[in-house]
Scaffold this active site. Structure first.
Site, PDB file in Angstrom:
ATOM      1  N   SER A 133      63.916  42.300  64.792  1.00  0.00           N
ATOM      2  CA  SER A 133      64.399  41.876  63.322  1.00  0.00           C
ATOM      3  C   SER A 133      65.797  41.270  63.433  1.00  0.00           C
ATOM      4  CB  SER A 133      64.466  43.218  62.301  1.00  0.00           C
ATOM      5  OG  SER A 133      65.252  42.818  61.209  1.00  0.00           O
TER       6      SER A 133
ATOM      7  N   TYR B 134      67.089  52.373  61.004  1.00  0.00           N
ATOM      8  CA  TYR B 134      65.895  51.496  61.057  1.00  0.00           C
ATOM      9  C   TYR B 134      66.589  50.340  61.922  1.00  0.00           C
ATOM     10  CZ  TYR B 134      63.095  47.188  60.710  1.00  0.00           C
ATOM     11  OH  TYR B 134      62.323  46.178  60.815  1.00  0.00           O
TER      12      TYR B 134
ATOM     13  N   LYS C 173      65.672  49.566  66.182  1.00  0.00           N
ATOM     14  CA  LYS C 173      65.053  48.229  66.635  1.00  0.00           C
ATOM     15  C   LYS C 173      66.168  47.884  67.939  1.00  0.00           C
ATOM     16  CE  LYS C 173      61.816  46.974  64.082  1.00  0.00           C
ATOM     17  NZ  LYS C 173      60.370  47.084  64.594  1.00  0.00           N
TER      18      LYS C 173
END
Ligand code: NAD
Ligand code: UD1
Length: 349
Positions: free
Chosen positions: A124, A148, A152
């Site tokens: 992302s 989050y 990643k």
């Protein structure tokens, strides 16, 4: 190629499955259905005109994954499974590290054991943290501001270390900007359970009357109209990027980070206007204070994807909004017939 798609019944995974199946790859969906439903596999099958194989499983179950890799003679994995809500990750960090990081370690162990060493990973633009310059290219420094994003980043770094340790690994980390839109049939799209976190699903629900008013988070940014600027990308363009990344990995070993974005940014007010145009509905909104953690502007330098993969996004903003609207209307129609989502999904069959 035989491809295992983790998170294959999810929003992005289902569109990737369509594109890969239409290219005659054999696609096996692997999903624990924590944020999707089994009938998505049937809808993919309906679009591509052949049944789509589905395995219900958790990526943290290494033995079960290994069995699936062996049984379906998998050549490559597209890894989309994971949890993705920023706010929730702040409240439930362990769940995020368990699903995303531990889940990926488990997947890599299974792949290594079965000698499957080709991997496309869903990363992302969140790994860029606060943009230091625009447009953002892949050399931009990385950082994370929430669990989050950190999950990643951990995964990307882990994959980088793996590719250094063993030159047989072929890994692409695709850094998505803001995926929106739906399949043109309206059989697939994003249908968040509960209140949407992201802008476009929220606008769609206001247009449909499910929600009364959109909160615009801040109109005092240093942007053309004061609202946040983002690089929205049609989910089918994104899906096509995965197919080209898999092709690229056939001849290219090592670790590659690649942006998937359009390079074009739209403001919140522009998104509202475009959605009003395609839906013919007025979107009621009120300006609220800025959302914590938001940045003024974020958009991609998409040159690397063009040079390495031969990929560029081709679908327009109007197409992103009209496909979302078409899908929203379909969801509303079936929800009206059957207000509980799992039963509603059965009704759609
Ligand atoms: P989604 O929630 O629709 O799909 C994820 C799928 O993974 C779901 O079907 C869920 O059931 C499954 N899953 C979750 N944990 C699992 C586990 N432990 N084992 C097996 N299956 C599991 O989300 P999406 O929008 O399709 O996102 C797919 C991927 O892309 C995610 O990794 C997400 O972080 C990443 N991503 C998404 C966006 C976005 O805006 N949607 C942006 C950047 C990156
Ligand atoms: C968010 C996540 C990001 C994730 C991405 C997935 C945050 C801080 N960032 O990005 O990590 O990768 O989703 O797509 O959650 N907006 C409103 N009203 C709303 C919702 C959003 O005004 O109800 C605005 C936001 O302030 C922003 C823009 O719309 O300017 C886009 O927001 P959103 O769709 O949530 O995406 P991002 O914030 O870019």
């Amino acid at each position: 190629m035989n491809i295992l798609l983790t998170g294959g019944t999810g929003y992005i995974g289902s569109h990737v499955a369509v594109v890969l199946s239409e290219m005659s790859h054999r696609v096996v969906l692997y999903d624990n259905l924590s944020n999707s439903v089994r009938t998505v596999a049937d809808r993919i099958g309906e679009i591509v005109g052949k049944s789509c194989e589905f395995v219900r499983g958790d990526i943290r179950d290494t033995d079960f994954l290994q069995k699936a890799l062996r049984e379906y003679e998998i050549d490559a994995v597209v890894h989309l499974a994971g949890l993705k809500a920023v706010g929730e990750s702040v409240d439930k960090p362990i769940e995020y590290y368990s699903n995303n990081v531990q889940g990926t370690i488990s997947l890599l162990e299974a792949m290594k054991a079965e000698d499957v060493k080709r991997l496309v990973f869903s990363s992302s633009a969140t790994v860029y943290g606060q943009p230091q310059y625009l447009p953002i290219d892949e050399s931009h420094p990385t950082s994370a501001t929430n669990p989050y994003g950190r999950s990643k980043l951990h995964i990307e770094e882990m994959l980088g270390d793996l590719a250094i340790s063993d030159p047989d690994w072929h890994v692409a980390c695709l850094r998505y900007f803001n995926p929106v839109g739906a399949h043109e049939t309206a059989l697939l799209g994003e249908n968040p359970s509960g209140k949407p976190n992201n802008l476009v699903p929220f606008i769609a629900q206001v247009a449909s009357g499910t929600r009364a008013v959109l909160s615009v988070f801040g109109d005092d940014y240093d942007t053309s109209d004061g609202t946040g600027l983002r690089d929205y990308i049609h989910v089918m363009d994104l899906a096509e990027g995965h197919a080209l990344a898999l092709q690229f990995l056939v001849d290219n070993a090592g670790w590659h980070a690649i942006n998937l974005g359009t390079g074009q940014a739209y403001s919140v007010l522009e998104m509202i206007k475009s959605f009003e145009h395609v839906s013919g509905r007025k979107i009621a909104f009120e300006v609220m204070p800025r959302r914590s953690g938001d940045v003024a502007a974020c958009y991609a330098d998409a040159e690397k994807a063009r040079n390495l993969l031969g990929w560029t996004a081709t679908r327009t903003l109007e197409n992103m909004c009209s496909s979302t609207w078409h899908f929203q209307q379909t969801v509303d129609k079936y929800t009206a017939q059957c207000p509980k989502q799992p039963e509603c999904d059965k009704a759609r069959r």
